[in-house]
Design a protein around this motif. Sequence first.
Motif, PDB file in Angstrom:
ATOM      1  N   GLY A 230       0.346  13.540  -9.884  1.00  0.00           N
ATOM      2  CA  GLY A 230       0.164  12.346 -10.705  1.00  0.00           C
ATOM      3  C   GLY A 230       0.819  11.132 -10.069  1.00  0.00           C
ATOM      4  N   ILE A 231       0.876  10.050 -10.825  1.00  0.00           N
ATOM      5  CA  ILE A 231       1.532   8.821 -10.375  1.00  0.00           C
ATOM      6  C   ILE A 231       2.474   8.393 -11.496  1.00  0.00           C
ATOM      7  CG2 ILE A 231       1.183   6.404  -9.681  1.00  0.00           C
ATOM      8  CD1 ILE A 231      -1.606   7.112  -8.733  1.00  0.00           C
ATOM      9  N   GLU A 232       3.661   7.935 -11.127  1.00  0.00           N
ATOM     10  CA  GLU A 232       4.577   7.402 -12.143  1.00  0.00           C
ATOM     11  C   GLU A 232       5.084   6.036 -11.718  1.00  0.00           C
ATOM     12  OE1 GLU A 232       7.737   9.940 -13.568  1.00  0.00           O
ATOM     13  OE2 GLU A 232       6.377  11.665 -13.675  1.00  0.00           O
ATOM     14  N   ALA A 233       5.280   5.150 -12.708  1.00  0.00           N
ATOM     15  CA  ALA A 233       5.822   3.816 -12.440  1.00  0.00           C
ATOM     16  C   ALA A 233       6.956   3.578 -13.428  1.00  0.00           C
ATOM     17  CB  ALA A 233       4.742   2.753 -12.580  1.00  0.00           C
TER      18      ALA A 233
ATOM     19  N   MET B 200       5.337   2.232  -7.893  1.00  0.00           N
ATOM     20  CA  MET B 200       4.662   3.460  -8.314  1.00  0.00           C
ATOM     21  C   MET B 200       5.030   4.558  -7.315  1.00  0.00           C
ATOM     22  SD  MET B 200       0.831   1.929  -9.069  1.00  0.00           S
ATOM     23  CE  MET B 200       0.480   1.388  -7.399  1.00  0.00           C
TER      24      MET B 200
ATOM     25  N   LEU C 274      -3.710  11.311   0.202  1.00  0.00           N
ATOM     26  CA  LEU C 274      -3.174  10.608  -0.970  1.00  0.00           C
ATOM     27  C   LEU C 274      -3.795  11.155  -2.251  1.00  0.00           C
ATOM     28  CD1 LEU C 274      -3.167   6.860   0.135  1.00  0.00           C
ATOM     29  CD2 LEU C 274      -1.172   8.272  -0.386  1.00  0.00           C
ATOM     30  N   ALA C 275      -5.128  11.322  -2.238  1.00  0.00           N
ATOM     31  CA  ALA C 275      -5.831  11.792  -3.435  1.00  0.00           C
ATOM     32  C   ALA C 275      -5.346  13.185  -3.820  1.00  0.00           C
ATOM     33  CB  ALA C 275      -7.333  11.778  -3.203  1.00  0.00           C
TER      34      ALA C 275
ATOM     35  N   ALA D  24      -1.804  12.927  -5.260  1.00  0.00           N
ATOM     36  CA  ALA D  24      -1.808  12.281  -6.581  1.00  0.00           C
ATOM     37  C   ALA D  24      -2.448  13.201  -7.619  1.00  0.00           C
ATOM     38  CB  ALA D  24      -2.536  10.942  -6.525  1.00  0.00           C
TER      39      ALA D  24
ATOM     40  N   GLU E  45       4.804  -3.029 -17.027  1.00  0.00           N
ATOM     41  CA  GLU E  45       3.504  -2.518 -16.589  1.00  0.00           C
ATOM     42  C   GLU E  45       2.708  -3.558 -15.802  1.00  0.00           C
ATOM     43  OE1 GLU E  45       1.497  -0.999 -20.058  1.00  0.00           O
ATOM     44  OE2 GLU E  45      -0.430  -0.938 -19.027  1.00  0.00           O
TER      45      GLU E  45
ATOM     46  N   ALA F 282       4.144   2.806  -3.666  1.00  0.00           N
ATOM     47  CA  ALA F 282       3.270   1.637  -3.496  1.00  0.00           C
ATOM     48  C   ALA F 282       3.574   0.685  -4.637  1.00  0.00           C
ATOM     49  CB  ALA F 282       1.802   2.060  -3.557  1.00  0.00           C
ATOM     50  N   SER F 283       2.970  -0.503  -4.608  1.00  0.00           N
ATOM     51  CA  SER F 283       3.036  -1.352  -5.799  1.00  0.00           C
ATOM     52  C   SER F 283       1.840  -2.283  -5.807  1.00  0.00           C
ATOM     53  CB  SER F 283       4.351  -2.125  -5.888  1.00  0.00           C
ATOM     54  OG  SER F 283       4.429  -3.109  -4.890  1.00  0.00           O
ATOM     55  N   ASN F 284       1.432  -2.690  -6.994  1.00  0.00           N
ATOM     56  CA  ASN F 284       0.243  -3.513  -7.183  1.00  0.00           C
ATOM     57  C   ASN F 284       0.630  -4.993  -7.274  1.00  0.00           C
ATOM     58  OD1 ASN F 284      -2.504  -4.030  -7.597  1.00  0.00           O
ATOM     59  ND2 ASN F 284      -2.723  -2.398  -9.098  1.00  0.00           N
TER      60      ASN F 284
ATOM     61  N   ASP G  68       0.826  -1.209   0.000  1.00  0.00           N
ATOM     62  CA  ASP G  68       0.000   0.000   0.000  1.00  0.00           C
ATOM     63  C   ASP G  68       0.863   1.264   0.000  1.00  0.00           C
ATOM     64  OD1 ASP G  68      -2.602  -0.806  -0.221  1.00  0.00           O
ATOM     65  OD2 ASP G  68      -2.808  -1.271   1.911  1.00  0.00           O
ATOM     66  N   TRP G  69       0.244   2.399  -0.306  1.00  0.00           N
ATOM     67  CA  TRP G  69       0.953   3.672  -0.329  1.00  0.00           C
ATOM     68  C   TRP G  69       1.540   3.995   1.047  1.00  0.00           C
ATOM     69  CZ3 TRP G  69       2.079   5.822  -4.780  1.00  0.00           C
ATOM     70  CH2 TRP G  69       1.265   5.573  -5.890  1.00  0.00           C
TER      71      TRP G  69
ATOM     72  N   LYS H 112       9.690   1.988 -15.634  1.00  0.00           N
ATOM     73  CA  LYS H 112       9.776   0.624 -16.167  1.00  0.00           C
ATOM     74  C   LYS H 112      11.045   0.477 -16.988  1.00  0.00           C
ATOM     75  CE  LYS H 112       5.521   1.536 -17.388  1.00  0.00           C
ATOM     76  NZ  LYS H 112       4.901   2.268 -16.285  1.00  0.00           N
TER      77      LYS H 112
END
Lengths: 325, 325
Positions: free
Chosen positions: A230-233, A184, A222-223, A226, A178, A251-253, A147-148, A235
Amino acid sequence: MIHKTVPFPSRLKQPISPFLRTDPVVHARNQHRWEGPLDEVSLSRYERDGFLWFEGFFNQERMLPFFEELKEMANDEKLNKSGRVIHDPNTGEIRSVFGMHELSENFSRLTRDPRILGMVRQLLGSEVYIHQSRINDKYGFEGSGFDWHSDFETWHAEDGMPRMRAVSASLMLTDNNEFNGPLMLIPGSHHYFVPCLGETPDLNWRESLKAQQVGVPDRDSLAKLAERGGIEAPKGPAGSLLLFECNTLHASNTNMSPWPRSNLFFVYNSVENTLGEPYSAKRERPEHLAARENCSPLSMHDDFPELANQGVPPLQSRRVSRAKI
Amino acid sequence: MIHKTVPFPSRLKQPISPFLRTDPVVHARNQHRWEGPLDEVSLSRYERDGFLWFEGFFNQERMLPFFEELKEMANDEKLNKSGRVIHDPNTGEIRSVFGMHELSENFSRLTRDPRILGMVRQLLGSEVYIHQSRINDKYGFEGSGFDWHSDFETWHAEDGMPRMRAVSASLMLTDNNEFNGPLMLIPGSHHYFVPCLGETPDLNWRESLKAQQVGVPDRDSLAKLAERGGIEAPKGPAGSLLLFECNTLHASNTNMSPWPRSNLFFVYNSVENTLGEPYSAKRERPEHLAARENCSPLSMHDDFPELANQGVPPLQSRRVSRAKI
């Protein structure tokens, strides 16, 4: 013992709004700012975003031995039963291994790679040591997410790290794409400290490393962050490097792909920022989560010691040399 | 009653390897192939990948009323208590609403939009009807994902859909981006039928719509197909459209962003492919999950009926007209 004044209050009973940080982001001051491998474009970007991404920093071949060594560790029964290995609550697979640089000479040398260490010293404006090292593993179709959170929030509350003067170097041992749960980040979130609700349970780290329950920012904050940044991941292929500031929200999914994802994390802390008593927890965490004993400054590792001190000295020092002659 | 011969065996006690499909992907034959809005480049891509992506197919303004209507539905107590609304097992928030086109004239007209209906008729090579319509909702930081699956596997096993002759149109009511749990697809996976292990529990749909337990392909098959075709997650603004073949493997991850994600799904089935007895389940699912009563062919909705039949007829028919004169 808990401190009476807490620079960054968290683990609270009553909410406090996020506030702007007072600590610098790049710690080297004035002329010293440019004494290192990072140029002003990179330094300014790090100050603005809270991270720097180097796609293909090392070649993939250089990463292979580390990935192999990791697979050996996964089969090491004694290690698996030690507190250094965290297993996934859902699948039982390895989620994290802590203290990599103490377990392996190869990993130790990697923490002292001149290019990484040069950047880290420049960002923290001092000599540095390893506060924590770990590997985060996500198997195909399995690895659950994180989680964040801000790492600094935990290190301050549970480890007594006084100031925001640490940086994480995350080195990709596998491709990050991705679909395999890449890290992220919320660019710019490191400018704010987000106090979190909920007292730290005793021995919290035994559960928090599997799935974090306290030290989680509220959704409104958080909202807002963000929405703003924004959000960046990032890669890229194995060998890519991410440097991120200790207070950057990340965070990561879940890994929903068949492709495993292994990332190495070295957390560098300034030798002027060593740990004290925890600010919001009853007792210290173990040494492999938060170094208190081994805090001597890291020296660069040279793969070719016989060629030590090759290179062209800066113009000024050459002039001085001539003057002496 | 369960069929004695099952064209696509699944929900098995003993594993069967994936096998190549025998059904066509584009069903319009010979000269009829090009009677419709899709050109040969698009048709061939659909045959190869199992889906087509139209970024910004409708403008965002056109989607707004649908999103508003959806918010009204979320506050409709009676509807919420009906079987048409599925709630998230973790958060209790709305996960899906079924039968949108029967609840609302606006949604019904949208299923009969000439551009969508034209493409769908061309792909299925016949008149079509709505087999199922639904909306999938993912709130910010909340909406949980969907595991990898083929829709056709369920429709065959649980609804008795005889052949692979259906297509889903997914219309984005909100932006779909990298972080709010967009639909992921395995290009080319529709060429294979992957039989799944595990008998269908009675009344399975009551649980399966929250989190699927049976009808889930094994990891080996998924890994092979993803290794071969990769994974793609189309992204774009509200109003974008995805057409995907009923047997294309797809999934989606948790929404870890603050941005909600709402996608509308209209499943079109050929009128020559109406449902029979379920192939691998004890009883039929409810009408709002699998239409059996309302299967009359859809006619195009025209926003300007007073201008009906405007347009230039094809060259050939004009020649015929002249000859008659």
